[in-house]
Scaffold this active site. Structure first.
Site, short mmCIF file in Angstrom:
data_model
loop_
_atom_site.label_atom_id
_atom_site.label_comp_id
_atom_site.label_asym_id
_atom_site.label_seq_id
_atom_site.Cartn_x
_atom_site.Cartn_y
_atom_site.Cartn_z
CD GLU A 100 -3.04 -0.82 2.22
OE1 GLU A 100 -4.05 -1.53 2.16
OE2 GLU A 100 -2.85 0.02 3.11
CB CYS A 113 2.79 6.78 4.10
SG CYS A 113 3.32 5.44 5.15
CB CYS A 120 7.99 -6.51 8.08
SG CYS A 120 9.46 -5.95 8.98
CB CYS A 124 7.32 -4.85 15.84
SG CYS A 124 8.97 -4.36 15.27
CB CYS A 127 3.87 -4.15 13.55
SG CYS A 127 3.94 -3.76 11.78
CB CYS A 347 1.99 5.61 8.66
SG CYS A 347 2.29 6.45 7.13
N1 SAH Z 1 9.73 -0.92 9.62
C1 SAH Z 1 9.87 0.46 9.84
C2 SAH Z 1 8.93 1.33 9.03
C3 SAH Z 1 7.53 0.82 8.86
S1 SAH Z 1 6.53 0.83 10.31
C4 SAH Z 1 9.75 0.77 11.32
O1 SAH Z 1 9.38 -0.11 12.09
O2 SAH Z 1 10.06 1.89 11.71
C5 SAH Z 1 6.21 2.58 10.52
C6 SAH Z 1 5.82 2.96 11.94
O3 SAH Z 1 4.51 2.47 12.28
C7 SAH Z 1 6.76 2.40 12.97
O4 SAH Z 1 7.09 3.36 13.93
C8 SAH Z 1 5.94 1.29 13.57
O5 SAH Z 1 6.40 0.95 14.84
C9 SAH Z 1 4.56 1.90 13.57
N2 SAH Z 1 3.50 0.92 13.78
C10 SAH Z 1 3.49 -0.38 13.43
N3 SAH Z 1 2.34 -0.96 13.79
C11 SAH Z 1 1.58 -0.02 14.37
C12 SAH Z 1 0.28 0.00 14.95
N4 SAH Z 1 -0.49 -1.09 14.97
N5 SAH Z 1 -0.16 1.16 15.47
C13 SAH Z 1 0.60 2.27 15.42
N6 SAH Z 1 1.82 2.31 14.88
C14 SAH Z 1 2.32 1.19 14.38
FE1 SF4 Z 2 8.49 -4.51 10.48
FE2 SF4 Z 2 6.25 -3.60 11.54
FE3 SF4 Z 2 8.41 -3.87 13.07
FE4 SF4 Z 2 8.34 -1.92 11.19
S1 SF4 Z 2 7.02 -2.09 12.99
S2 SF4 Z 2 10.02 -3.37 11.63
S3 SF4 Z 2 7.13 -2.97 9.59
S4 SF4 Z 2 7.28 -5.54 12.07
#
Ligand code: SAH
Ligand code: SF4
Length: 373
Positions: A100, A113, A120, A124, A127, A347
């Site tokens: 997306e 974005c 990924c 995390c 996420c 995002c």
């Molecule tokens: N992988 C990179 C960039 C993509 S994620 C990273 O982790 O920074 C972009 C941002 O969205 C990151 O700060 C991530 O922690 C946050 N994010 C992921 N899942 C989320 C969620 N469910 N609610 C709010 N922010 C989230």
């Molecule tokens: Fe990957 Fe989501 Fe962690 Fe960013 S926040 S590194 S997209 S698992």
């Protein structure tokens, strides 16, 4: 016959690579600059329309080259003007894959974005992209193609101003885990003859791949956002598993090195607020201790819940308290506004969420895309 199979996609070639390409076709190097202008300043994808190139050269280009972006599977516009494109990213184990890109309009600026990987691997715990697992790295043309496609669709305003003023790599994927393909994309975003976006308006967000951060400091100077999310290793280990390999102090050392090497202004630390997990007063105090006196800003992100996740968004009063505590202790903090909620455009939690199935036509095949409508 067979020509399409060998066509070179010009989207994603750096200016230097494009020059090599036009020279290989027997043209003068400056033709590359003309091509770049058509591609990145006017978003023209049809060689026939590139009228300052010779007829013969245009014909040759049409035979051996193309300007190809990912295909749009669907498009959604939110009540607040946020727009989301779901783009096809091939198939994996017989299932259609999608990424997306989201456009977030604000007064005086427009942020796109974009995604860097399909899924990924870093997993995390909060996420949805992580929950989906890792499929593959996006190619440079697929990363650049998101910006090109959206630029073309959004066009320019009444005064000729571009809709997209900022690009953030905060969609699906960990950009530093796809370093090889992301770096040329960053270069094209900033190149004079490319998208020509200022370095402060191109932001790479990373969960903290330390060795690649040092490489990035050598290779480019984009703005950096770092997904911190916890002030102690014990807690960050549980939220951002890469922390077990690269703990907080190691990550922060790489961040300060980046700022110094790049003469950057500050680093944004992203901190998703999870109810009862990392939003307590002790966490705010620990965060201040880590960042006070540094060129750091904290961007507090209200958690976006998704199916299958146990976390909850911190209450609004807790978010406000956390922000005020940081600001009151000399650590600049802002709260990220949630945008495009009605189309799931936040995002960091793009695609990957599966509670609807969209039918998509890929060539002659009709496939069920496992993505949200
Ligand atoms: N992988 C990179 C960039 C993509 S994620 C990273 O982790 O920074 C972009 C941002 O969205 C990151 O700060 C991530 O922690 C946050 N994010 C992921 N899942 C989320 C969620 N469910 N609610 C709010 N922010 C989230
Ligand atoms: Fe990957 Fe989501 Fe962690 Fe960013 S926040 S590194 S997209 S698992």
């Amino acid at each position: 016959m067979g020509e399409t199979a060998v066509r070179t996609n010009l989207l994603g070639l750096t200016p230097a690579e494009l020059e090599v390409f036009v020279v290989s076709l027997g043209e003068k190097p400056f033709r590359a600059r003309q091509l770049l202008t058509w591609i990145y300043k006017r978003w023209v994808g049809d060689f026939e329309q590139m009228t300052d190139l010779g007829k013969e050269f245009r014909r040759r280009l049409a035979a051996v080259a193309e300007i190809r972006t990912p295909e749009i599977a669907s498009e959604h516009t939110s009540g607040d003007g946020t727009r989301k494109w779901l783009l096809k990213a091939g198939e994996y184990s017989g299932r259609a894959q999608a990424i997306e890109a989201v456009f977030i309009p604000e007064v005086g600026r427009g942020t796109l974005c974009i995604s860097s990987q399909v899924g990924c691997a870093l997993d995390c715990s909060f996420c949805s992209t992580g929950a989906q697992g890792f499929n593959r790295n996006l190619e440079t043309w697929e990363i650049v193609g998101q910006v090109w496609l959206a630029s073309r669709i959004l066009g320019v305003g009444p005064l000729g101003e571009r809709a997209i003023t900022n690009v953030v790599l905060m969609g699906m994927g960990e950009p530093l885990a796809n370093y090889k393909n992301v770096l040329p994309a960053l270069q094209l975003f900033m190149a004079d003859h490319g998208f020509d976006i200022s370095r402060r308006r191109v932001t790479l967000s990373t969960s903290g791949l330390v060795p690649q951060l040092y490489r990035l400091a050598q290779d480019t100077n984009v703005a950096l956002a770092v997904s911190l999310h916890a002030p102690t290793d014990a807690l960050r280990d549980t939220l951002v598993p890469i922390n077990r390999r690269h703990p907080i102090q190691e990550l922060l050392a790489a961040c300060w090195h980046y700022l110094e090497a790049q003469n950057g202004r500050s680093i944004t630390f992203e901190y998703v607020l999870l109810d009862g997990v990392n939003d307590q007063p002790e966490h705010a105090r620990q965060l201040v201790a880590l960042l006070k006196g540094r060129d750091a800003k904290v961007n507090l992100i209200p958690f976006n819940p998704f199916p299958g996740s146990d976390y909850k968004r911190s209450p609004a009063a807790v978010i406000a308290w956390f922000r005020d505590y940081l600001n009151g202790h000399d650590v600049t903090a802002t709260v990220r506004r949630t945008r495009g909620d009605d189309i799931d455009a936040a995002c960091g939690q793009l695609a990957g969420r599966v509670h609807d199935r969209t039918t998509v036509r890929l060539g002659s095949k009709v496939i069920q895309l496992a993505v949200e409508a």
